[in-house]
Design a protein around this motif. Structure first.
Motif, mmCIF file in Angstrom:
data_model
loop_
_atom_site.group_PDB
_atom_site.id
_atom_site.type_symbol
_atom_site.label_atom_id
_atom_site.label_comp_id
_atom_site.label_asym_id
_atom_site.label_seq_id
_atom_site.Cartn_x
_atom_site.Cartn_y
_atom_site.Cartn_z
ATOM 1 N N PHE A 1 5.416 3.264 1.023
ATOM 2 C CA PHE A 1 4.312 2.317 0.826
ATOM 3 C C PHE A 1 4.156 1.402 2.032
ATOM 4 N N ALA A 2 5.262 0.888 2.537
ATOM 5 C CA ALA A 2 5.192 -0.014 3.681
ATOM 6 C C ALA A 2 4.577 0.674 4.891
ATOM 7 N N PHE A 3 4.915 1.924 5.102
ATOM 8 C CA PHE A 3 4.369 2.644 6.256
ATOM 9 C C PHE A 3 2.846 2.776 6.156
ATOM 10 N N GLY A 4 2.324 2.905 4.945
ATOM 11 C CA GLY A 4 0.873 2.972 4.792
ATOM 12 C C GLY A 4 0.185 1.694 5.245
ATOM 13 N N LEU A 5 0.737 0.538 4.859
ATOM 14 C CA LEU A 5 0.174 -0.741 5.298
ATOM 15 C C LEU A 5 0.302 -0.893 6.809
ATOM 16 N N MET A 6 1.417 -0.436 7.349
ATOM 17 C CA MET A 6 1.625 -0.522 8.794
ATOM 18 C C MET A 6 0.631 0.356 9.556
ATOM 19 N N LEU A 7 0.327 1.525 9.010
ATOM 20 C CA LEU A 7 -0.679 2.385 9.640
ATOM 21 C C LEU A 7 -2.042 1.719 9.659
ATOM 22 N N ASP A 8 -2.404 1.059 8.563
ATOM 23 C CA ASP A 8 -3.664 0.305 8.532
ATOM 24 C C ASP A 8 -3.733 -0.655 9.717
ATOM 25 N N TRP A 9 -2.639 -1.386 9.915
ATOM 26 C CA TRP A 9 -2.616 -2.371 10.993
ATOM 27 C C TRP A 9 -2.736 -1.698 12.354
ATOM 28 N N ALA A 10 -1.944 -0.647 12.590
ATOM 29 C CA ALA A 10 -1.930 0.005 13.903
ATOM 30 C C ALA A 10 -3.314 0.509 14.278
ATOM 31 N N ARG A 11 -4.024 1.054 13.313
ATOM 32 C CA ARG A 11 -5.351 1.606 13.596
ATOM 33 C C ARG A 11 -6.388 0.513 13.796
ATOM 34 N N GLU A 12 -6.278 -0.548 13.022
ATOM 35 C CA GLU A 12 -7.231 -1.651 13.192
ATOM 36 C C GLU A 12 -6.942 -2.434 14.473
ATOM 37 N N ALA A 13 -5.669 -2.627 14.810
ATOM 38 C CA ALA A 13 -5.291 -3.358 16.024
ATOM 39 C C ALA A 13 -5.381 -2.483 17.265
ATOM 40 N N LYS A 14 -5.623 -1.181 17.056
ATOM 41 C CA LYS A 14 -5.710 -0.213 18.163
ATOM 42 C C LYS A 14 -4.427 -0.196 18.999
ATOM 43 N N LEU B 1 5.039 5.438 14.611
ATOM 44 C CA LEU B 1 5.087 5.432 13.154
ATOM 45 C C LEU B 1 4.717 6.799 12.588
ATOM 46 N N THR B 2 3.661 7.406 13.109
ATOM 47 C CA THR B 2 3.238 8.712 12.615
ATOM 48 C C THR B 2 4.315 9.763 12.833
ATOM 49 N N SER B 3 4.955 9.720 13.978
ATOM 50 C CA SER B 3 6.012 10.700 14.250
ATOM 51 C C SER B 3 7.190 10.524 13.303
ATOM 52 N N ARG B 4 7.532 9.279 12.999
ATOM 53 C CA ARG B 4 8.642 9.040 12.067
ATOM 54 C C ARG B 4 8.262 9.445 10.645
#
Length: 368
Positions: free
Chosen positions: A198-211, A219-222
């Motif tokens: 679940f935490a990784f999903g929220l982190m992905l949201d941030w990474a994509r929005e923050a570019k 994160l995706t590789s892990r």
């Protein structure tokens, strides 16, 4: 005022269920009653210091301090992570339903929390020796990144100012996560705060929005390293007695974020080989809460809510022609029916300090 909205349990519950039924859809609008009820849950606790559960590494007698002294911005709502997502709830409401609320009062509350001197104190806590790198990892850190994601997506001038104030803490949190991920040999497959999916999903949201392509790539590789080869997730072992997240569903909801739809549909078949195709919901019975004054047992209301949004996320990656989709959405609707009305009721503080965030995440389709 909060009690006024809580007393409308029945009518609001019906409205909520009508609003969120019918499949994995685009973002939904809040009615005025819903917006006020959710916002009041967070407004009533973000600056409520006690009761409090402090997770604190004592280095000596000098570290015996009150929650407000330890965490000047995020000391309310019983614990640090609940305070953080309570602030996110209020931002989400201002962003999506500000015309239905006393926006100026909420802005004053948020600005009080986001004062530069207070955020400096938060950053100092993360810089403490021996404790700062693991504090609130990964759950609270993920919600903090969801908070700054919301600020980035909202074009409000004050939101932009708040984001600038929060950037130093954000940078520290991203650095902590980036240092941790390569060392994490195995995913954490539990139903509470330490779960990684679940935490990784929220982190992905941030990474994509923050570019932040570097962080997203890491994160995706892990994620793929941890989960891509998984099969036959043991749904029969869920839930544990105090879960608020499903290990199996959280993983399935996460993987649709990092795979193309065709590959995901094949992966899902291996992961949930017994997923029914007859439109039934009983393959995943809803969780029963026996005592909502018990903070751990009350987690199960949150489990019903998070299962609902995770099931909707899974359904969003399946075509209408996929016979599994109807059963996924039937289970999502059953879980909403079980716990969304509860959030609009007369909740004990063990639930009211955090369940509004989960209901808001579900109602507004935030995960989609």
């Amino acid at each position: 005022m909060l009690a006024k909205y809580w007393r409308r349990k029945s009518s609001l519950g019906v409205a909520l269920l009508a609003l969120t039924s019918g499949g994995a859809q685009a973002e939904q609008a809040f009615t005025e009653e819903q917006a006020k009820a959710m916002a009041n849950l967070a407004s009533s606790c973000i600056h409520k210091e006690f009761p409090n559960v402090v997770k604190h590494y004592f280095l000596g007698p000098q570290d015996v301090r009150t929650p407000k002294e330890l965490y000047p911005s995020f000391y309310g709502c019983l614990d640090w992570h609940s305070s953080v997502h309570g602030h996110w709830l209020l931002l989400r409401m201002l962003h999506k339903a500000g015309d239905k609320l006393d926006s100026e009062a909420i802005r004053r509350q948020l600005d009080q929390s986001f004062q530069p001197s207070k955020l400096t104190g938060e950053l100092a806590y993360f810089n403490r020796p021996n404790s700062g790198t693991s504090f609130e990892r990964p759950y609270g850190l993920a919600w903090f990144l969801q908070l700054t994601t919301e600020l980035r997506q909202w074009g409000d001038p004050q939101a932009k100012e708040w984001l600038q104030r929060l950037l130093p803490l954000e940078q520290k949190i991203v650095a902590n996560i980036s240092g941790w991920l390569p060392k994490l040999a195995y995913p954490i497959r539990v139903g509470e705060h330490s779960q990684t999916a679940f935490a990784f999903g929220l982190m992905l949201d941030w990474a994509r929005e923050a570019k932040d392509e570097k962080f997203e790539t890491l994160l995706t590789s892990r994620i793929k390293h941890y989960y891509l080869k998984d099969k036959n997730c043991p749904l029969a072992y869920e839930p544990s007695g105090q879960d608020f997240l499903s290990p199996c569903l959280a993983e399935a909801d996460l993987m649709r974020r990092v795979m193309d739809k065709k590959a995901y549909q094949k992966w899902l078949g291996d992961f949930f080989p017994s997923l029914p195709t007859d439109g039934s919901a009983d393959w995943m019975p809803v969780a029963t809460v026996t005592d909502r004054s018990d903070g751990k047992l009350a987690h199960l209301d949150g489990l019903n809510l998070s299962r609902a949004w995770m099931l909707e996320g899974i359904a969003s990656a399946l075509p209408e022609s996929d016979l599994r989709r109807a059963s996924v959405m039937a289970a999502a609707d059953a879980h909403k029916d079980a716990s969304l009305p509860v959030v609009m009721g007369d909740l004990h503080y063990m639930g009211s300090h955090w369940l509004g965030s989960f209901a808001t995440y579900l109602i507004s389709k935030r995960g989609l």
